[in-house]
Design a protein around this motif. Structure first.
Motif, PDB file in Angstrom:
ATOM      1  N   TYR A 155       2.149   1.887  -8.141  1.00 29.48           N
ATOM      2  CA  TYR A 155       2.493   2.843  -8.714  1.00 29.48           C
ATOM      3  C   TYR A 155       3.662   3.426  -8.227  1.00 29.48           C
ATOM      4  O   TYR A 155       4.050   3.224  -6.561  1.00 29.48           O
ATOM      5  CB  TYR A 155       1.306   3.682  -8.165  1.00 29.48           C
ATOM      6  CG  TYR A 155      -0.525   3.630  -9.579  1.00 29.48           C
ATOM      7  CD1 TYR A 155      -0.069   3.863 -10.497  1.00 29.48           C
ATOM      8  CD2 TYR A 155      -1.005   2.195  -9.260  1.00 29.48           C
ATOM      9  CE1 TYR A 155      -1.419   3.592 -11.402  1.00 29.48           C
ATOM     10  CE2 TYR A 155      -1.870   2.097  -9.610  1.00 29.48           C
ATOM     11  CZ  TYR A 155      -2.206   3.068 -11.319  1.00 29.48           C
ATOM     12  OH  TYR A 155      -2.847   2.235 -11.825  1.00 29.48           O
ATOM     13  N   ILE A 164       3.546   2.203  -4.081  1.00 25.75           N
ATOM     14  CA  ILE A 164       2.369   1.284  -4.241  1.00 25.75           C
ATOM     15  C   ILE A 164       2.206   0.092  -4.524  1.00 25.75           C
ATOM     16  O   ILE A 164       1.826  -0.065  -5.685  1.00 25.75           O
ATOM     17  CB  ILE A 164       1.409   2.508  -4.131  1.00 25.75           C
ATOM     18  CG1 ILE A 164       1.109   4.059  -3.167  1.00 25.75           C
ATOM     19  CG2 ILE A 164      -0.135   1.996  -3.464  1.00 25.75           C
ATOM     20  CD1 ILE A 164       0.000   5.017  -3.948  1.00 25.75           C
ATOM     21  N   ASP A 165       2.083  -0.521  -4.167  1.00 22.33           N
ATOM     22  CA  ASP A 165       2.399  -2.925  -3.957  1.00 22.33           C
ATOM     23  C   ASP A 165       3.628  -2.489  -4.627  1.00 22.33           C
ATOM     24  O   ASP A 165       4.313  -2.028  -5.213  1.00 22.33           O
ATOM     25  CB  ASP A 165       0.653  -2.708  -4.850  1.00 22.33           C
ATOM     26  CG  ASP A 165      -0.089  -2.676  -3.626  1.00 22.33           C
ATOM     27  OD1 ASP A 165      -0.253  -2.808  -3.041  1.00 22.33           O
ATOM     28  OD2 ASP A 165      -1.396  -2.538  -4.600  1.00 22.33           O
ATOM     29  N   LEU A 171       4.272   1.095   0.432  1.00 29.72           N
ATOM     30  CA  LEU A 171       2.553   0.962   1.108  1.00 29.72           C
ATOM     31  C   LEU A 171       2.015  -0.111   0.194  1.00 29.72           C
ATOM     32  O   LEU A 171       1.868  -0.315  -0.894  1.00 29.72           O
ATOM     33  CB  LEU A 171       2.010   2.202   1.001  1.00 29.72           C
ATOM     34  CG  LEU A 171       0.507   2.474   1.225  1.00 29.72           C
ATOM     35  CD1 LEU A 171      -0.504   3.738   2.226  1.00 29.72           C
ATOM     36  CD2 LEU A 171      -0.568   1.386   0.372  1.00 29.72           C
ATOM     37  N   THR A 215      -1.795  -1.966  -0.432  1.00 27.21           N
ATOM     38  CA  THR A 215      -3.103  -1.398  -0.999  1.00 27.21           C
ATOM     39  C   THR A 215      -4.127  -2.638   0.170  1.00 27.21           C
ATOM     40  O   THR A 215      -5.148  -2.480   1.084  1.00 27.21           O
ATOM     41  CB  THR A 215      -4.176  -1.090  -1.891  1.00 27.21           C
ATOM     42  OG1 THR A 215      -3.041  -2.346  -3.037  1.00 27.21           O
ATOM     43  CG2 THR A 215      -3.174   0.049  -2.677  1.00 27.21           C
ATOM     44  N   HIS A 242      -0.202  -8.272  -5.097  1.00 27.81           N
ATOM     45  CA  HIS A 242       0.196  -6.826  -4.129  1.00 27.81           C
ATOM     46  C   HIS A 242       1.114  -7.012  -4.173  1.00 27.81           C
ATOM     47  O   HIS A 242       1.980  -6.237  -3.371  1.00 27.81           O
ATOM     48  CB  HIS A 242      -0.907  -6.396  -3.460  1.00 27.81           C
ATOM     49  CG  HIS A 242      -2.433  -5.766  -4.600  1.00 27.81           C
ATOM     50  ND1 HIS A 242      -2.650  -5.465  -5.403  1.00 27.81           N
ATOM     51  CD2 HIS A 242      -3.084  -7.445  -4.747  1.00 27.81           C
ATOM     52  CE1 HIS A 242      -3.738  -5.025  -6.443  1.00 27.81           C
ATOM     53  NE2 HIS A 242      -3.940  -6.642  -6.173  1.00 27.81           N
ATOM     54  N   VAL A 276      -4.143   8.445   2.135  1.00 28.93           N
ATOM     55  CA  VAL A 276      -5.205   7.274   2.948  1.00 28.93           C
ATOM     56  C   VAL A 276      -6.709   6.987   3.255  1.00 28.93           C
ATOM     57  O   VAL A 276      -6.875   7.630   4.188  1.00 28.93           O
ATOM     58  CB  VAL A 276      -4.181   6.796   4.110  1.00 28.93           C
ATOM     59  CG1 VAL A 276      -4.527   4.850   4.301  1.00 28.93           C
ATOM     60  CG2 VAL A 276      -2.404   6.425   3.035  1.00 28.93           C
ATOM     61  N   LEU A 289      -5.828   5.097  -1.768  1.00 29.04           N
ATOM     62  CA  LEU A 289      -4.993   6.723  -2.000  1.00 29.04           C
ATOM     63  C   LEU A 289      -5.679   7.369  -2.790  1.00 29.04           C
ATOM     64  O   LEU A 289      -5.997   7.965  -4.231  1.00 29.04           O
ATOM     65  CB  LEU A 289      -3.614   6.906  -2.072  1.00 29.04           C
ATOM     66  CG  LEU A 289      -3.029   5.678  -1.835  1.00 29.04           C
ATOM     67  CD1 LEU A 289      -2.065   4.388  -1.237  1.00 29.04           C
ATOM     68  CD2 LEU A 289      -1.929   6.553  -0.389  1.00 29.04           C
ATOM     69  N   GLY A 293      -6.383   0.647  -5.911  1.00 28.01           N
ATOM     70  CA  GLY A 293      -5.906  -0.748  -5.601  1.00 28.01           C
ATOM     71  C   GLY A 293      -6.747  -1.852  -6.155  1.00 28.01           C
ATOM     72  O   GLY A 293      -7.187  -1.811  -7.342  1.00 28.01           O
ATOM     73  N   SER A 320      -5.928  -1.199  -9.765  1.00 27.59           N
ATOM     74  CA  SER A 320      -4.365  -2.401 -10.218  1.00 27.59           C
ATOM     75  C   SER A 320      -4.332  -3.190 -11.058  1.00 27.59           C
ATOM     76  O   SER A 320      -3.337  -3.710 -10.874  1.00 27.59           O
ATOM     77  CB  SER A 320      -4.759  -3.182  -9.037  1.00 27.59           C
ATOM     78  OG  SER A 320      -4.371  -2.528  -7.474  1.00 27.59           O
TER      79      SER A 320
END
Ligand SMILES: [Zn+2]
Ligand SMILES: [Zn+2]
Length: 330
Positions: free
Chosen positions: A35, A46-47, A77, A79, A85, A175, A188, A199, A240
């Motif tokens: 994301y 994110i990932d 970041l 997850t 990931h 978070v 998140l 995630g 995810s």
């Protein structure tokens, strides 16, 4: 060209300011969603996807399509530290120069996993106490060699512990520490948009794998973190793997039931004479598991046994090297 190269690579804005990027995976899950979130200043990724060229190309194409330059990504970041990931993390960090955020418990676990010799010895020890025959222990070891390579050391710039937040034009993204699937897994939560980037903690059609960790009640932690999520107001779950979906409370209820059923089944197998985690796993899964999946099955059973022991349903005799399970009360 392998078939998986042809899927993935799609991206779309799923809620205002949050883009879902589908990246291809070389195994049956097919796709991992990462994301890209618009921040007040720049973007949060994110990932990162798996460490494969196909994944990197799909990520690059998506960023180009969105006219986001690598340098526009201000934060990365993870997850959690599973290879699908975190695989591209080092490469993405090098290109963006962004700080890497990772929960301290997953950072600790990653340090253990990447100490390969020691981790291998530990895995073999766990399989031994689980009553896994020597031949099978060898097969499990070979089946893990490849996946072990995809874990690489990382040096996070920010160690998360939950409660941190990112400022976005649509309100804060918080978070939330959700241990279970991995000890330092985080989700998140965007309260304003009522979205949860979940995630692998919540996946619509898959019950996330829960693996035993020494000294931890992994299943208990997982169920508590699900309750925590059930307490949030969420209209849309952004997982995810798989498409966005809603109905997080129903999902949490169903997953509680799934694990309660599994616990009941394990107790009845123990009542029927199964004594070791290996004996239980062999009866719990009636189909033949590959050594790779069998390893996950054993660790999943151990997590349930630990949970049942802590609640004084079962107890283990640990006196002879292989743990033997019986009812706690006569
Ligand atoms: Zn995972
Ligand atoms: Zn995953």
């Amino acid at each position: 060209m392998t078939p998986y190269l042809e899927i993935g690579g799609d991206y779309r804005e799923v809620v205002p300011g949050i883009h879902m990027l589908e990246l291809p995976l070389p195994f049956s899950l097919g796709i991992v969603n990462v994301y890209l979130v618009r921040l007040d200043d720049g973007w949060l990724l994110i990932d990162t996807g798996m460490q494969t060229e196909a994944c990197f190309q799909a990520l690059t194409r998506a960023l180009e399509g969105l006219a986001v330059d690598w340098r526009d990504i201000r934060h990365v970041l993870l997850t959690h530290i599973h290879p699908d990931h975190m695989g591209l993390a080092s490469r993405v960090i090098a290109l963006t120069g962004a700080p890497l955020h990772l929960h301290w418990a997953d950072h600790q676990l990653l340090a253990e996993i990447t100490n390969r010799e020691r981790h291998h010895a530990w895995q073999q020890e766990v399989l031994t106490i689980a009553g896994v025959p020597g031949e099978m222990r060898k097969l499990v070891h070979s089946s893990l060699l490849e996946i072990q390579q995809s874990f690489q050391r990382l040096t996070p710039d920010r160690l998360l512990s939950g409660g941190e937040s990112f400022s976005t034009p649509h309100g804060a993204l918080e978070v939330i520490w959700t241990p279970g699937h991995s000890p330092g897994h985080v989700c998140l939560y965007g309260q304003g948009r009522r979205v949860l980037i979940s995630g692998d903690h919540i996946l619509e059609h898959i019950s996330p794998n829960i693996g035993w960790q020494p000294g931890r009640d992994v299943l208990g932690e997982f169920l508590s973190s699900l309750d925590r999520i059930a307490g949030l107001e969420v209209d849309l779950i952004l997982p995810s793997h798989g498409a966005p979906f809603s109905g997080h409370r129903a999902w949490v209820r169903k997953t509680h039931e799934h694990h309660a059923e599994r616990c009941a089944r394990i107790v009845s197998l123990v009542d029927g004479g199964a004594r070791t985690a290996h004996e239980i796993a062999s009866q719990l899964w009636d189909r033949k598991l590959s050594p790779f999946h069998y390893r996950f099955a054993i660790f999943e059973v151990l997590a349930h046994l630990e949970y049942l022991e802590r609640r004084e349903v079962l107890r283990a005799d640990r006196s002879n090297g292989v743990y033997h399970w019986t009812r706690a009360a006569a």
